[in-house]
Enzyme design. Structure first.
Site, PDB file in Angstrom:
ATOM      1  N   PHE A  69     -53.243  24.110 114.890  1.00  0.00           N
ATOM      2  CA  PHE A  69     -54.578  23.877 114.333  1.00  0.00           C
ATOM      3  C   PHE A  69     -55.614  24.882 114.812  1.00  0.00           C
ATOM      4  O   PHE A  69     -56.746  24.900 114.338  1.00  0.00           O
ATOM      5  CB  PHE A  69     -55.058  22.440 114.607  1.00  0.00           C
ATOM      6  CG  PHE A  69     -55.343  22.162 116.070  1.00  0.00           C
ATOM      7  CD1 PHE A  69     -54.345  21.715 116.903  1.00  0.00           C
ATOM      8  CD2 PHE A  69     -56.616  22.364 116.589  1.00  0.00           C
ATOM      9  CE1 PHE A  69     -54.605  21.475 118.240  1.00  0.00           C
ATOM     10  CE2 PHE A  69     -56.882  22.116 117.928  1.00  0.00           C
ATOM     11  CZ  PHE A  69     -55.871  21.671 118.763  1.00  0.00           C
ATOM     12  N   ALA A  70     -55.262  25.727 115.766  1.00  0.00           N
ATOM     13  CA  ALA A  70     -56.244  26.715 116.233  1.00  0.00           C
ATOM     14  C   ALA A  70     -55.494  27.870 116.883  1.00  0.00           C
ATOM     15  O   ALA A  70     -54.305  27.757 117.195  1.00  0.00           O
ATOM     16  CB  ALA A  70     -57.218  26.082 117.226  1.00  0.00           C
ATOM     17  N   GLY A  72     -56.094  31.231 119.826  1.00  0.00           N
ATOM     18  CA  GLY A  72     -56.906  32.030 120.728  1.00  0.00           C
ATOM     19  C   GLY A  72     -56.461  33.478 120.574  1.00  0.00           C
ATOM     20  O   GLY A  72     -55.644  33.787 119.706  1.00  0.00           O
ATOM     21  N   ARG A  76     -51.538  30.070 120.518  1.00  0.00           N
ATOM     22  CA  ARG A  76     -51.624  29.199 119.342  1.00  0.00           C
ATOM     23  C   ARG A  76     -51.711  27.772 119.876  1.00  0.00           C
ATOM     24  O   ARG A  76     -51.060  27.441 120.862  1.00  0.00           O
ATOM     25  CB  ARG A  76     -50.373  29.355 118.473  1.00  0.00           C
ATOM     26  CG  ARG A  76     -50.327  30.685 117.740  1.00  0.00           C
ATOM     27  CD  ARG A  76     -48.918  31.070 117.364  1.00  0.00           C
ATOM     28  NE  ARG A  76     -48.124  31.365 118.556  1.00  0.00           N
ATOM     29  CZ  ARG A  76     -46.803  31.420 118.582  1.00  0.00           C
ATOM     30  NH1 ARG A  76     -46.111  31.174 117.506  1.00  0.00           N
ATOM     31  NH2 ARG A  76     -46.160  31.702 119.705  1.00  0.00           N
ATOM     32  N   LYS A  90     -51.038  24.252 124.106  1.00  0.00           N
ATOM     33  CA  LYS A  90     -51.379  25.676 123.984  1.00  0.00           C
ATOM     34  C   LYS A  90     -50.139  26.489 124.299  1.00  0.00           C
ATOM     35  O   LYS A  90     -49.591  26.384 125.389  1.00  0.00           O
ATOM     36  CB  LYS A  90     -52.521  25.990 124.956  1.00  0.00           C
ATOM     37  CG  LYS A  90     -52.913  27.447 124.999  1.00  0.00           C
ATOM     38  CD  LYS A  90     -54.391  27.584 125.349  1.00  0.00           C
ATOM     39  CE  LYS A  90     -54.633  28.427 126.558  1.00  0.00           C
ATOM     40  NZ  LYS A  90     -56.051  28.561 126.880  1.00  0.00           N
ATOM     41  N   ASP A 189     -66.132  32.393 131.631  1.00  0.00           N
ATOM     42  CA  ASP A 189     -66.086  32.598 130.176  1.00  0.00           C
ATOM     43  C   ASP A 189     -66.729  31.405 129.467  1.00  0.00           C
ATOM     44  O   ASP A 189     -66.199  30.899 128.470  1.00  0.00           O
ATOM     45  CB  ASP A 189     -64.625  32.787 129.734  1.00  0.00           C
ATOM     46  CG  ASP A 189     -64.508  33.514 128.399  1.00  0.00           C
ATOM     47  OD1 ASP A 189     -65.524  34.091 127.948  1.00  0.00           O
ATOM     48  OD2 ASP A 189     -63.415  33.521 127.817  1.00  0.00           O
TER      49      ASP A 189
END
Ligand SMILES: Nc1ncnc2c1ncn2[C@@H]1O[C@H](COP(=O)(O)OP(=O)(O)OP(=O)(O)O)[C@@H](O)[C@H]1O
Length: 352
Positions: A69-70, A72, A76, A90, A189
């Site tokens: 669903f996302a 970086g 993934r 992740k 970050d």
């Protein structure tokens, strides 16, 4: 098959060479049953000091992976179920062709897991487990259904967030950061993309890939944070302190107030140059409540020593929240210069 697993619908598997293969249908899933046989087979546990490894290592027979669903920069993110709970998985894969990057990703993975393992706070993402099977690493965290704060803000009209909601979100972020700093950790970050929304718009700080223990951070040479949110001393690659996160927090508050991307008329490099060389900051809207303006201006001061710590930021923001309970229009009417005792009052109502 339990309800949580049904919910995520499709299941992926990792092949023997560590690559994620196509999705499995539910039928295939029944045969595959879980990731355990794919991910655990070659014994790729996390090597770490002491007994912590046992506690981090995922029980792969309990992990089920659904849709991606996302993404970086090097990861993934998949929906999943781990020990009956909704999780985000992740997956970080090391590139075969770039050895330096592969080593860096491994270091970041270990560092993120080590830090996540010791963090327990309502405004910090909850870590469940991790596993390591080079060239693939995985981190299993709680799934936060609201997605990133950045995605949420980009669905809003510019300048449309109610100041009281801005305050609520800012308090959550500041509390998470206060806790992080109390553990001696610098995030490095902090930005809306790394802040996730859970139930009731609760914000949680996430993505500790480049975080460090303050005592071990060194200088910022070769560092890959995000320029638009980065403190000037960090951009200049000088030795940095916790105060770099306070600067980034000010930029996040600016995002809350505007729902825009900071310096969006510049490239990241141009933004970095403007911040360092011209002391530029993104413009605060005229509608910005003075209570926020004063705090933000202190937080993004170019001199790190002039920036408040998160203990003070939390006290000030919680003080505002208490005053809003008494007067919902407090933020609209706040006139700090006519009321020099306000900061003291804020401290008092927090501690009383
Ligand atoms: N636990 C989670 N729940 C919900 N969404 C998540 C979760 N973890 C990550 N995401 C989504 O995935 C995105 C990327 O996650 P994350 O920042 O952890 O990856 P990353 O590889 O460190 O990214 P980058 O290196 O680009 O910063 C987040 O911005 C968010 O949208």
């Amino acid at each position: 098959m339990n309800e949580s697993i049904k919910k995520i619908g499709w299941f992926n598997r990792i092949s023997n060479n560590g690559k994620l293969e196509r999705r499995l249908s539910l039928g295939e899933y029944k045969r595959a049953e879980s990731w355990s046989k794919y991910l655990v087979s070659s014994g790729g546990e996390i090597k770490a000091k002491g007994d912590q490894m046992e506690e981090w290592s995922a029980d792969m027979s309990q992990l089920f992976i659904g849709n991606k669903f996302a993404m970086g920069r090097h990861s993934r993110i998949y929906r999943g179920v781990y020990k009956q709970q909704d999780v985000a998985v992740k997956l970080i894969s090391q590139p075969e062709e770039d050895r330096d990057l592969a080593i860096m990703l491994e270091k970041q993975f270990i560092s993120e897991v080590v830090l996540l393992f010791r963090l327990h706070h309502p405004n910090i993402i909850t870590f469940f487990a991790a596993c390591k099977k080079p060239p693939v690493f995985c981190i299993i965290n709680e799934y936060l259904s609201g997605g990133s704060l950045r995605a949420y803000l980009h669905q809003q009209e510019p300048y449309s967030l109610n100041p009281n909601l801005v305050l609520k979100l800012a308090v959550d972020i500041a509390r998470g950061m206060q806790y992080l700093h109390s553990q001696g950790i610098i995030h490095r970050d902090l930005k809306s993309e790394n802040l996730l929304l859970g139930e009731n718009m609760c914000v949680k700080v996430a993505d500790f890939g480049i975080s460090c223990l303050e005592s071990q951070c060194g200088n910022a040479k070769g560092f890959t944070g995000t320029y638009r949110w980065m403190a000037p001393e960090m951009i200049k690659e000088k030795k940095h302190t916790k105060k770099i996160d306070v600067y980034s927090f000010a930029i996040v508050m600016w995002e809350l107030l505007t729902a825009l991307t900071p310096f969006d008329d510049m490239t990241p490099e141009q933004a970095a140059f403007a911040v360092c060389q011209k002391n530029a900051r993104p413009p605060l809207p005229a509608s910005c409540p003075r209570a926020f303006r004063e705090l933000i201006n202190r937080c993004w001061s170019s001199n790190p020593n002039k920036r408040p710590g998160f203990d003070e930021i939390v006290k000030v923001l919680e003080g505002y929240a208490k005053l809003i309970d008494q007067d919902p229009d407090f933020l609209a009417t706040y006139e700090p210069r006519e009321d020099p005792t306000l900061f003291k009052r804020c401290f008092r109502c927090h501690t009383s």
